[in-house]
Scaffold this active site. Structure first.
Site, PDB file in Angstrom:
ATOM      1  N   GLY A   1       0.846  -1.193   0.000  1.00 21.89           N
ATOM      2  CA  GLY A   1       0.000   0.000   0.000  1.00 21.89           C
ATOM      3  C   GLY A   1       0.880   1.242   0.000  1.00 21.89           C
TER       4      GLY A   1
ATOM      5  CG  HIS B   1       1.232   6.630   6.013  1.00 20.78           C
ATOM      6  ND1 HIS B   1       2.431   6.988   6.585  1.00 20.78           N
ATOM      7  CD2 HIS B   1       1.356   5.316   5.678  1.00 20.78           C
ATOM      8  CE1 HIS B   1       3.250   5.939   6.593  1.00 20.78           C
ATOM      9  NE2 HIS B   1       2.615   4.908   6.050  1.00 20.78           N
TER      10      HIS B   1
ATOM     11  CB  CYS C   1       6.019   1.715   7.448  1.00 18.49           C
ATOM     12  SG  CYS C   1       5.499   3.283   6.732  1.00 18.49           S
ATOM     13  CG  LEU C   2       7.004   1.089   1.225  1.00 16.34           C
ATOM     14  CD1 LEU C   2       6.250   1.517  -0.027  1.00 16.34           C
ATOM     15  CD2 LEU C   2       8.136   0.132   0.871  1.00 16.34           C
TER      16      LEU C   2
ATOM     17  CD  GLN D   1       3.753   5.648   2.867  1.00 17.57           C
ATOM     18  OE1 GLN D   1       2.760   5.160   2.335  1.00 17.57           O
ATOM     19  NE2 GLN D   1       4.755   4.917   3.313  1.00 17.57           N
TER      20      GLN D   1
ATOM     21  CG  HIS E   1       0.222   1.025   7.612  1.00 15.56           C
ATOM     22  ND1 HIS E   1       1.242   0.479   8.360  1.00 15.56           N
ATOM     23  CD2 HIS E   1       0.828   1.822   6.681  1.00 15.56           C
ATOM     24  CE1 HIS E   1       2.401   0.934   7.899  1.00 15.56           C
ATOM     25  NE2 HIS E   1       2.185   1.747   6.880  1.00 15.56           N
ATOM     26  CD  GLU E   2      -0.949   2.415   3.222  1.00 17.94           C
ATOM     27  OE1 GLU E   2      -0.379   3.505   3.341  1.00 17.94           O
ATOM     28  OE2 GLU E   2      -0.335   1.344   3.054  1.00 17.94           O
TER      29      GLU E   2
HETATM   30  O1  GNR Z   1       4.366  -2.689   2.235  1.00 17.54           O
HETATM   31  C1  GNR Z   1       3.790  -2.572   3.312  1.00 17.54           C
HETATM   32  N1  GNR Z   1       3.519  -3.672   4.043  1.00 17.54           N
HETATM   33  C2  GNR Z   1       2.691  -3.683   5.152  1.00 17.54           C
HETATM   34  C3  GNR Z   1       2.675  -4.825   5.953  1.00 17.54           C
HETATM   35  C4  GNR Z   1       1.853  -4.885   7.053  1.00 17.54           C
HETATM   36  C5  GNR Z   1       1.028  -3.816   7.364  1.00 17.54           C
HETATM   37  C6  GNR Z   1       1.040  -2.681   6.592  1.00 17.54           C
HETATM   38  C7  GNR Z   1       1.853  -2.605   5.492  1.00 17.54           C
HETATM   39  S1  GNR Z   1       1.837  -1.204   4.493  1.00 17.54           S
HETATM   40  C8  GNR Z   1       3.445  -1.222   3.819  1.00 17.54           C
HETATM   41  C9  GNR Z   1       3.618  -0.139   2.786  1.00 17.54           C
HETATM   42  C10 GNR Z   1       3.482   1.205   3.462  1.00 17.54           C
HETATM   43  O2  GNR Z   1       4.339   1.705   4.139  1.00 17.54           O
HETATM   44  N2  GNR Z   1       2.336   1.804   3.345  1.00 17.54           N
HETATM   45  O3  GNR Z   1       2.117   2.958   3.977  1.00 17.54           O
HETATM   46 NI    NI Z   2       3.412   2.969   5.704  1.00 14.74          NI
END
Ligand code: GNR
Ligand code: NI
Length: 163
Positions: free
Chosen positions: A46, A139, A93-94, A51, A135-136
């Site tokens: 995601g 952000h 998270c990236l 980001q 999670h997104e």
């Molecule tokens: O690539 C991603 N893997 C992930 C694994 C578990 C829970 C959430 C994520 S999101 C992350 C990519 C990212 O940082 N999205 O904001």
């Molecule tokens: Ni993330």
């Protein structure tokens, strides 16, 4: 199509709160397409616009093994249906590279969003989609995975990142 640069913790731009999308035009299509390309290139599941330093409420996602099921969520919002139903998941998270941490989130949510045309959708997702969309959306609110950790752990990650 250009790939976008992903900001990393503790970059202060990751703390900005994104504004709702109001124009469902060609430029929104271009932004989402660039975000998807960036997400695939970085091997994420995601990506939130925050980001890539775009402070609008835009999320892209692909939860498929085959990486052939792109999803776009514009102006997503969720309500917790049952705050006793929880799911613990090891998240990455990236924007916090090299770190994975187990985070517990509500598992039973009602999700609403718009598509590229501005059409409204709703769903009650489960499993990985529930985790990833929260999670997104975090952000978009300027919130990061590290905020769920103890101050000590967060500080260790910050120090590691500034090396
Ligand atoms: O690539 C991603 N893997 C992930 C694994 C578990 C829970 C959430 C994520 S999101 C992350 C990519 C990212 O940082 N999205 O904001
Ligand atoms: Ni993330």
């Amino acid at each position: 199509m250009p790939r976008l640069k992903v900001l990393t913790f503790p970059d202060p731009r990751l703390r900005k709160v994104a504004v709702p999308v109001t124009k469902f035009d060609k430029s929104l299509e271009i932004v989402t397409s660039n975000m998807l390309e960036t997400m695939y290139a970085e091997e994420g599941i995601g990506l939130a616009a925050t980001q890539v330093d775009i402070h609008e409420r835009i999320i892209v996602m692909d939860l498929s093994e085959e990486r052939n099921d792109p999803k776009i969520f514009i102006n997503p919002e969720f309500k917790i249906l049952n705050d006793k139903s929880l799911l613990s998941f090891t998240e990455g998270c990236l924007s916090v590279p090299g770190i994975t941490e187990e985070i517990t989130r509500p598992d039973n949510i009602h999700l609403v969003w718009q598509d590229l045309k501005g059409e409204k959708h709703e769903a009650e997702p489960s499993g990985l989609l529930t985790v990833c969309i929260q999670h997104e959306i975090d952000h978009l609110e300027g919130k990061l995975m590290v905020d769920y950790l103890s101050p000590l752990k967060r500080d260790r990650i910050r120090k590691k990142a500034s090396k």
